[in-house]
Scaffold this motif. Structure first.
Motif, PDB file in Angstrom:
ATOM      1  N   SER A  19       0.830  -1.206   0.000  1.00 46.54           N
ATOM      2  CA  SER A  19       0.000   0.000   0.000  1.00 46.54           C
ATOM      3  C   SER A  19       0.861   1.251   0.000  1.00 46.54           C
ATOM      4  O   SER A  19       0.534   2.242  -0.655  1.00 46.54           O
ATOM      5  CB  SER A  19      -0.911   0.029   1.236  1.00 46.54           C
ATOM      6  N   LEU A  20       1.970   1.215   0.726  1.00 47.82           N
ATOM      7  CA  LEU A  20       2.806   2.406   0.891  1.00 47.82           C
ATOM      8  C   LEU A  20       3.900   2.504  -0.171  1.00 47.82           C
ATOM      9  O   LEU A  20       4.399   3.593  -0.434  1.00 47.82           O
ATOM     10  CB  LEU A  20       3.441   2.398   2.290  1.00 47.82           C
ATOM     11  N   ALA A  21       4.289   1.376  -0.735  1.00 53.20           N
ATOM     12  CA  ALA A  21       5.349   1.377  -1.754  1.00 53.20           C
ATOM     13  C   ALA A  21       4.931   0.491  -2.922  1.00 53.20           C
ATOM     14  O   ALA A  21       5.561  -0.523  -3.221  1.00 53.20           O
ATOM     15  CB  ALA A  21       6.663   0.885  -1.142  1.00 53.20           C
ATOM     16  N   PRO A  22       3.845   0.889  -3.625  1.00 52.24           N
ATOM     17  CA  PRO A  22       3.298   0.000  -4.661  1.00 52.24           C
ATOM     18  C   PRO A  22       4.209  -0.174  -5.875  1.00 52.24           C
ATOM     19  O   PRO A  22       3.988  -1.101  -6.658  1.00 52.24           O
ATOM     20  CB  PRO A  22       1.979   0.687  -5.048  1.00 52.24           C
ATOM     21  N   GLY A  39      14.656  -5.488  -6.200  1.00 56.57           N
ATOM     22  CA  GLY A  39      14.575  -4.815  -4.910  1.00 56.57           C
ATOM     23  C   GLY A  39      15.365  -3.521  -4.830  1.00 56.57           C
ATOM     24  O   GLY A  39      15.328  -2.843  -3.800  1.00 56.57           O
ATOM     25  N   THR A  40      16.054  -3.154  -5.902  1.00 55.21           N
ATOM     26  CA  THR A  40      16.761  -1.877  -5.899  1.00 55.21           C
ATOM     27  C   THR A  40      15.738  -0.738  -5.818  1.00 55.21           C
ATOM     28  O   THR A  40      14.774  -0.712  -6.578  1.00 55.21           O
ATOM     29  CB  THR A  40      17.600  -1.729  -7.179  1.00 55.21           C
ATOM     30  N   VAL A  41      15.951   0.163  -4.869  1.00 53.80           N
ATOM     31  CA  VAL A  41      14.995   1.249  -4.652  1.00 53.80           C
ATOM     32  C   VAL A  41      15.487   2.496  -5.387  1.00 53.80           C
ATOM     33  O   VAL A  41      16.527   3.047  -5.041  1.00 53.80           O
ATOM     34  CB  VAL A  41      14.848   1.542  -3.143  1.00 53.80           C
ATOM     35  N   PRO A  42      14.746   2.979  -6.408  1.00 49.89           N
ATOM     36  CA  PRO A  42      15.134   4.230  -7.062  1.00 49.89           C
ATOM     37  C   PRO A  42      15.103   5.376  -6.045  1.00 49.89           C
ATOM     38  O   PRO A  42      14.325   5.328  -5.077  1.00 49.89           O
ATOM     39  CB  PRO A  42      14.067   4.434  -8.134  1.00 49.89           C
ATOM     40  N   ALA A  43      15.924   6.389  -6.281  1.00 49.18           N
ATOM     41  CA  ALA A  43      16.034   7.489  -5.318  1.00 49.18           C
ATOM     42  C   ALA A  43      14.670   8.092  -4.998  1.00 49.18           C
ATOM     43  O   ALA A  43      14.380   8.408  -3.842  1.00 49.18           O
ATOM     44  CB  ALA A  43      16.985   8.549  -5.872  1.00 49.18           C
ATOM     45  N   ASP A  44      13.803   8.210  -6.014  1.00 51.65           N
ATOM     46  CA  ASP A  44      12.514   8.862  -5.759  1.00 51.65           C
ATOM     47  C   ASP A  44      11.528   7.950  -5.038  1.00 51.65           C
ATOM     48  O   ASP A  44      10.399   8.360  -4.750  1.00 51.65           O
ATOM     49  CB  ASP A  44      11.914   9.391  -7.076  1.00 51.65           C
ATOM     50  N   GLN A  45      11.950   6.716  -4.726  1.00 50.81           N
ATOM     51  CA  GLN A  45      11.082   5.781  -4.004  1.00 50.81           C
ATOM     52  C   GLN A  45      11.586   5.496  -2.585  1.00 50.81           C
ATOM     53  O   GLN A  45      11.019   4.663  -1.870  1.00 50.81           O
ATOM     54  CB  GLN A  45      10.981   4.460  -4.783  1.00 50.81           C
ATOM     55  N   ASP A  47      11.564   7.262   0.174  1.00 48.17           N
ATOM     56  CA  ASP A  47      10.594   7.578   1.225  1.00 48.17           C
ATOM     57  C   ASP A  47       9.552   6.469   1.352  1.00 48.17           C
ATOM     58  O   ASP A  47       9.190   6.064   2.455  1.00 48.17           O
ATOM     59  CB  ASP A  47       9.865   8.890   0.910  1.00 48.17           C
ATOM     60  N   ASN A  48       9.068   5.998   0.198  1.00 43.80           N
ATOM     61  CA  ASN A  48       8.069   4.927   0.221  1.00 43.80           C
ATOM     62  C   ASN A  48       8.649   3.666   0.864  1.00 43.80           C
ATOM     63  O   ASN A  48       7.973   2.982   1.635  1.00 43.80           O
ATOM     64  CB  ASN A  48       7.608   4.599  -1.210  1.00 43.80           C
ATOM     65  N   ALA A  49       9.896   3.361   0.531  1.00 45.41           N
ATOM     66  CA  ALA A  49      10.531   2.172   1.099  1.00 45.41           C
ATOM     67  C   ALA A  49      10.631   2.295   2.622  1.00 45.41           C
ATOM     68  O   ALA A  49      10.348   1.341   3.358  1.00 45.41           O
ATOM     69  CB  ALA A  49      11.920   1.975   0.487  1.00 45.41           C
ATOM     70  N   ARG A  50      11.001   3.489   3.089  1.00 45.97           N
ATOM     71  CA  ARG A  50      11.127   3.681   4.546  1.00 45.97           C
ATOM     72  C   ARG A  50       9.769   3.607   5.231  1.00 45.97           C
ATOM     73  O   ARG A  50       9.637   3.084   6.332  1.00 45.97           O
ATOM     74  CB  ARG A  50      11.814   5.009   4.850  1.00 45.97           C
TER      75      ARG A  50
ATOM     76  N   ASP B 332      -1.442  12.022  10.808  1.00 42.63           N
ATOM     77  CA  ASP B 332      -0.392  11.827   9.801  1.00 42.63           C
ATOM     78  C   ASP B 332       0.811  11.098  10.393  1.00 42.63           C
ATOM     79  O   ASP B 332       1.946  11.271   9.933  1.00 42.63           O
ATOM     80  CB  ASP B 332       0.022  13.162   9.170  1.00 42.63           C
ATOM     81  N   ARG B 333       0.585  10.262  11.386  1.00 34.45           N
ATOM     82  CA  ARG B 333       1.654   9.472  12.004  1.00 34.45           C
ATOM     83  C   ARG B 333       2.372   8.661  10.913  1.00 34.45           C
ATOM     84  O   ARG B 333       1.717   7.955  10.137  1.00 34.45           O
ATOM     85  CB  ARG B 333       1.051   8.531  13.055  1.00 34.45           C
ATOM     86  N   THR B 334       3.681   8.764  10.861  1.00 30.67           N
ATOM     87  CA  THR B 334       4.392   8.103   9.766  1.00 30.67           C
ATOM     88  C   THR B 334       4.783   6.666  10.092  1.00 30.67           C
ATOM     89  O   THR B 334       4.580   5.771   9.276  1.00 30.67           O
ATOM     90  CB  THR B 334       5.656   8.894   9.368  1.00 30.67           C
ATOM     91  N   ASP B 335       5.327   6.420  11.289  1.00 30.51           N
ATOM     92  CA  ASP B 335       5.689   5.039  11.653  1.00 30.51           C
ATOM     93  C   ASP B 335       4.573   4.468  12.508  1.00 30.51           C
ATOM     94  O   ASP B 335       4.312   4.968  13.599  1.00 30.51           O
ATOM     95  CB  ASP B 335       7.011   5.008  12.434  1.00 30.51           C
ATOM     96  N   ASN B 336       3.922   3.429  12.026  1.00 32.43           N
ATOM     97  CA  ASN B 336       2.731   2.939  12.714  1.00 32.43           C
ATOM     98  C   ASN B 336       2.621   1.422  12.538  1.00 32.43           C
ATOM     99  O   ASN B 336       1.859   0.939  11.710  1.00 32.43           O
ATOM    100  CB  ASN B 336       1.490   3.659  12.163  1.00 32.43           C
ATOM    101  N   ARG B 337       3.398   0.698  13.353  1.00 30.30           N
ATOM    102  CA  ARG B 337       3.359  -0.775  13.272  1.00 30.30           C
ATOM    103  C   ARG B 337       2.243  -1.313  14.166  1.00 30.30           C
ATOM    104  O   ARG B 337       2.472  -2.181  15.009  1.00 30.30           O
ATOM    105  CB  ARG B 337       4.677  -1.367  13.775  1.00 30.30           C
TER     106      ARG B 337
END
Lengths: 66, 398
Positions: A19-22, A39-45, A47-50, B332-337
């Motif tokens: 959902s967060l990193a589609p 699995g290589t994460v492009p620079a613009d992705q 944030d989504n990966a984190r 808007d909590r970012t880390d939410n496990r």
């Protein structure tokens, strides 16, 4: 560079990662996360990966910084 | 509900149906987490209550010492229907559990659930259309309650006019938990007779729905037997209704009492999926249960075989050791496990459906009523038992 991986032993199909990193992870037929490509994460992705990592209840999303 | 003595001491005599807990359980958990942190009660024939995220997680992951044979705390112990349990896979233990879960998950995957989103939105829109023009509405009974009932009835291919009966079944199984077995049996019997008739109709007239799919689903190379399929259908019917209704209601309750969050979501609708996760964390509706498999010392707790564990994912979600500012709702909590859908092998099989329903229900409600507030905060009533949500929620929309 960042690489994303899913620990399939831990993954239970909560689906937060895809959902967060589609662009990086997709659901398999059970709803578990499956990494797209190598699995290589492009620079613009990055944030989504984190976000995918930081929202997995099972800590099944692994990020490797190289 | 039977009259029960008030709780004397939460650490040694807890009761999740006590009116104090029902009104506001969070201070109780906070106090226990600091002082105890695993509470005990002689009620229900012996029960334990972990309150820290680490302890809840450890028990959820430990299927050697704890069984899922029954997941609702009652005054009696359920018959041992191992390995399947009464409603597989939620009541199943490994190794049987894995096949029962694999049989169900492809039918509840996000790809499948996405197909139900347009009709869910349409239904939510028809509900708000009915409410529009009124001054005060009960957002629990006139809105939230109807959504999961209608969606699961359509998915299962059951008559939509039976919605009131479904809610009766749910109330009986999940809320009348303090009744003795002999008073619970007739309601269970009615539920199983209803399901038997629906399953028989689907065997005679197969169609493109979840019931027919389950009757044909692969369970370790063959189709599951009829009592297995019936138990899984009972699970789908019961587990998704009170729970999702509660999550939608609690979220509307929050927005009705926090205009800054409501306004922000009206202005920034893209934030809704993130906010939904925060509502699920802060107001997680579902507490599960386990039974202790054998006498043991568990982290200093002298647990006895067949003691209940009240597995409070809602308490885990408020643990300050695990979440920053857990009692603050930060949309808007970012880390939410968060663990609202459980942890480990019993992760809620309907979680993708519940998330879709919750997101769509809030989106449609906010779109129709961008300004709303609680009509009378004291009139809000919360359910008792292992599913927590508002059952009376008067909201001023006019």
């Amino acid at each position: 560079m960042v690489k994303i991986a899913i620990d399939s032993e831990r993954c239970e199909g909560h689906g937060r990662c895809y959902s967060l990193a589609p662009k990086l992870v997709e659901p398999d037929d059970l709803g578990n996360g499956r990494v797209i490509g190598d699995g290589t994460v492009p620079a613009d992705q990055e944030d989504n990966a984190r976000q995918a990592e930081g929202n997995c209840p099972e800590r099944a999303v692994l990020l490797e910084e190289t | 509900m039977a009259d029960r003595p008030p709780v004397r001491d939460w650490a040694t005599d807890f009761d999740h149906t006590d009116p104090t807990w029902v009104a506001d359980p969070y201070p109780i958990w906070d106090e226990l987490r600091q002082a105890c942190p695993v509470a005990h009660s002689d009620r229900y024939g012996g029960a334990w209550l972990p309150t820290r995220h680490a302890d809840v997680a450890a028990i959820a992951y430990d299927t050697d010492d704890f069984t899922s044979r029954s997941v609702v705390v009652t005054e009696y112990r359920p018959p041992n229907l191992a390995p399947r349990g009464i409603a597989p896979p939620i009541t199943s233990d490994p190794p049987f559990h894995q096949g029962a879960r694999r049989m169900l998950l492809p039918l509840m995957s996000p790809q499948v659930i996405a197909k139900w989103e347009p009709s869910t939105r349409e239904y939510c829109q028809s509900l708000v259309h009915e409410l529009a023009g009124r001054e005060v509405v009960d957002a629990a009974t006139e809105y939230a309650q109807h959504i999961p009932v209608r969606v699961i009835a359509r998915m299962l291919g059951f008559p939509e006019d039976d919605a009131d009966r479904f809610r009766g079944f749910v109330h009986h199984v999940l809320e009348d938990v303090t009744l003795p077995l002999e008073l619970r049996l007739p309601g269970m019997q009615e539920l199983f007779e209803y399901l038997r008739d629906q399953v028989k109709d689907h065997i005679d007239n197969p169609r493109d729905d979840l019931t027919t799919a389950l009757l044909n689903a692969d369970m370790g190379g063959e189709v599951a037997d009829l009592s297995h399929v019936g138990g899984t259908i009972a699970l789908l019917l019961l587990a998704g209704i009170d729970t999702t209704w509660s999550a939608i209601g609690a979220s509307i309750w929050h927005l009705a009492s926090h205009p800054e969050d409501r306004d922000r979501l009206v202005k920034e609708p893209d934030l809704l999926p993130t906010a939904v996760e925060e509502f699920l964390r802060a107001y997680a509706p579902v507490t599960m249960a386990r039974l202790v498999k054998h006498d043991m010392d568990w982290h200093g707790c002298p647990m006895k075989e067949d003691d209940w564990i009240l597995l409070s994912f809602p308490a885990a979600n408020r643990d300050p050791e695990f979440f920053v500012d857990p009692d603050e709702v930060i949309i808007d909590r970012t880390d939410n496990r968060h663990a609202a859908f459980g942890l480990g092998i019993h992760r809620c099989a309907g979680s993708h459906l519940a998330r879709m329903e919750l997101r769509v229900a809030l989106e449609v409600f906010l779109d129709a009523f961008p300004v709303f507030h609680l009509d009378d905060p004291a009139a809000v009533k919360w359910s008792a038992g292992q599913v927590r949500g508002p059952r009376t929620l008067p909201v001023h929309i006019g």
